[in-house]
Design an enzyme around this catalytic site. Structure first.
Site, short mmCIF file in Angstrom:
data_model
loop_
_atom_site.label_atom_id
_atom_site.label_comp_id
_atom_site.label_asym_id
_atom_site.label_seq_id
_atom_site.Cartn_x
_atom_site.Cartn_y
_atom_site.Cartn_z
CG ASP A 1 -2.46 -7.24 3.25
OD1 ASP A 1 -2.92 -6.91 4.33
OD2 ASP A 1 -2.83 -7.67 1.92
CG ASP B 1 -2.08 -6.72 -2.74
OD1 ASP B 1 -1.53 -7.36 -1.87
OD2 ASP B 1 -2.75 -5.82 -2.87
CB THR C 1 0.90 -12.02 14.45
OG1 THR C 1 1.38 -12.44 15.12
CG2 THR C 1 -0.82 -11.39 14.14
CB THR D 1 -2.41 -21.12 20.80
OG1 THR D 1 -3.89 -21.08 21.23
CG2 THR D 1 -1.20 -20.44 21.43
CD GLN D 2 -8.51 -21.97 16.21
OE1 GLN D 2 -8.69 -21.67 17.72
NE2 GLN D 2 -8.05 -24.01 16.11
CB CYS D 3 -4.47 -17.87 22.01
SG CYS D 3 -6.10 -18.62 22.76
CB THR E 1 -0.71 -0.55 1.06
OG1 THR E 1 -1.34 -0.92 1.03
CG2 THR E 1 -1.82 1.51 0.92
N1 ASP Z 1 -2.99 -5.37 0.18
C1 ASP Z 1 -1.78 -4.69 1.22
C2 ASP Z 1 -0.34 -5.05 1.06
O1 ASP Z 1 -0.07 -6.31 1.98
C3 ASP Z 1 -2.31 -4.04 2.26
C4 ASP Z 1 -1.35 -3.37 2.53
O2 ASP Z 1 -0.08 -2.78 1.80
O3 ASP Z 1 -1.36 -3.12 3.58
O4 ASP Z 1 0.61 -5.75 0.12
#
Ligand code: ASP
Length: 358
Positions: free
Chosen positions: A93, A60, A170, A280-282, A16
């Site tokens: 992402d 992306d 994360t 864990t999922q947590c 982005t």
């Molecule tokens: N879809 C974008 C990416 O991961 C989202 C971002 O950059 O915030 O390239």
């Protein structure tokens, strides 16, 4: 004291931060590096020597895969001796996956590799990209005044107010400027009026030549438990052709159903030579298989504990270890061993000190 200008290499992969709106579809799409830099004239005020390496075309980060991780790692390897630090511009992402993968690929890293991006494109008035980029450059250039070594000697994610260890972070928000968090490890630095480094959480490396290993084996997958998962579904997933490693995303402190059919299927998969890691999922806390009978039966079936590792670090670590063609036992042993700060592991790293020799 070192008075030379810091030399930083920016590796622009996309995301982005450098995107612009497609006038027809109005969807954001990656754009080139010159557009990005034109929007951050303030960078010139930093008295640094800055060069760039760009992905053509920029992407992306949802399209990132291990071949892109390799390209980033090789760009760092080729330029390692010529630069003081590296800033990787990347989409948010899959940023935590890339950060984790690079932390394993760049063995003995002693220089900063700071990954950043933004939630709003750099051309937007309220962009967070400008600040993130400038702070990332400052962190990549920062040296400990007394010892003269880089402040950060690891792969880290810089976003808004924090610098996090890359393999502990994360993505936690799709729209907040503080998009990342490390739930099981303290911040490496807090960004406010000043950049406050947290000495106790930063890695301290002994000088050593960088060793870059980029082979990743992608025959790994997540298997996320949900109540009601049928025997047929579990069986189908555990028989995925070619699969070597599975990150089993369990409940709470590492628990799963204890029905006989469930445990039997898991045990049979382990007996077929699949490495299954319990994560864990947590988002906070880790696996403790001794806490409940439901977790105990997984370890009795041969599932290994991921302790407090993130799922991003667990899956990339499996890719990395299988990519090195280690024996099954070695993969299992190294999965429970802290290689570069990714887990708070009970296993003493000293018994496996130079894992690249095995
Ligand atoms: N879809 C974008 C990416 O991961 C989202 C971002 O950059 O915030 O390239």
């Amino acid at each position: 004291m070192n008075t030379r200008k810091p030399k930083i290499l920016i590796i622009y992969t996309g995301g982005t931060i450098g995107m612009i709106e497609n006038p027809e579809t109005h969807a954001l799409q990656p754009f080139d590096f010159s557009h990005l830099m034109d929007n951050v004239p303030k960078v010139k005020k930093l008295d640094y020597e800055i060069d760039n390496f760009q992905f053509v075309p920029p992407i992306d980060s949802s399209n990132m895969d291990p071949t892109h991780w390799r390209d980033i790692a090789l760009a760092i390897e080729e330029n390692y001796d010529r630069y003081d630090g590296f800033v990787v511009l990347h989409g948010t992402d899959t940023m935590a996956f890339t950060a984790s993968a690079l932390s394993f690929m760049l063995e003995h890293l002693c220089k900063p590799v700071i990954i950043t991006g933004s939630q709003l494109p750099i051309g937007e008035v309220r962009t967070d990209g400008e600040e993130n980029l400038i702070t990332a450059l400052q962190v990549a250039a920062a040296r400990d005044e007394k010892e003269g070594r880089p402040r950060v000697q690891e792969v880290a994610i810089l976003f808004e107010n924090y610098l996090w260890r890359g393999n502990r972070a994360t993505k936690m928000s799709a729209d907040n400027f503080n998009a990342f968090k490390s739930f099981n490890y303290p911040e490496l630095a807090e960004i406010g009026l000043d950049i406050e480094y947290n000495k106790n959480s930063l890695r301290k490396m002994k000088p050593h030549p960088l060793n870059v290993c980029t082979d990743m084996d992608t025959n790994v997958m997540f298997l996320e438990l949900n109540p009601g998962m049928t025997e047929q579904t579990l069986d189908y997933l555990l028989h995925t052709p070619g699969i070597k490693g599975i990150v089993l995303k369990t409940y709470g402190a590492g628990n799963s159903p204890s029905y006989p059919w469930f445990i039997k299927k898991i045990r049979e998969a382990v007996e077929r030579g699949i490495v299954i890691v319990n994560v864990t999922q947590c988002v906070n806390g880790g696996v403790n298989c001794n806490l409940y009978e439901t977790g105990n039966s997984l370890s009795a079936a041969g599932v290994i504990s991921g302790y407090d590792i993130t799922s991003e670090a667990a899956i990339t670590k499996l890719m990395f270890l299988f990519g090195r063609n280690y024996s099954l036992n070695m993969v299992k042993q190294l999965m429970v061993t802290d290689l570069c700060g990714e887990i708070s592991s009970p296993t003493d790293i000293s018994i496996l000190q130079n894992f690249s020799d095995h």
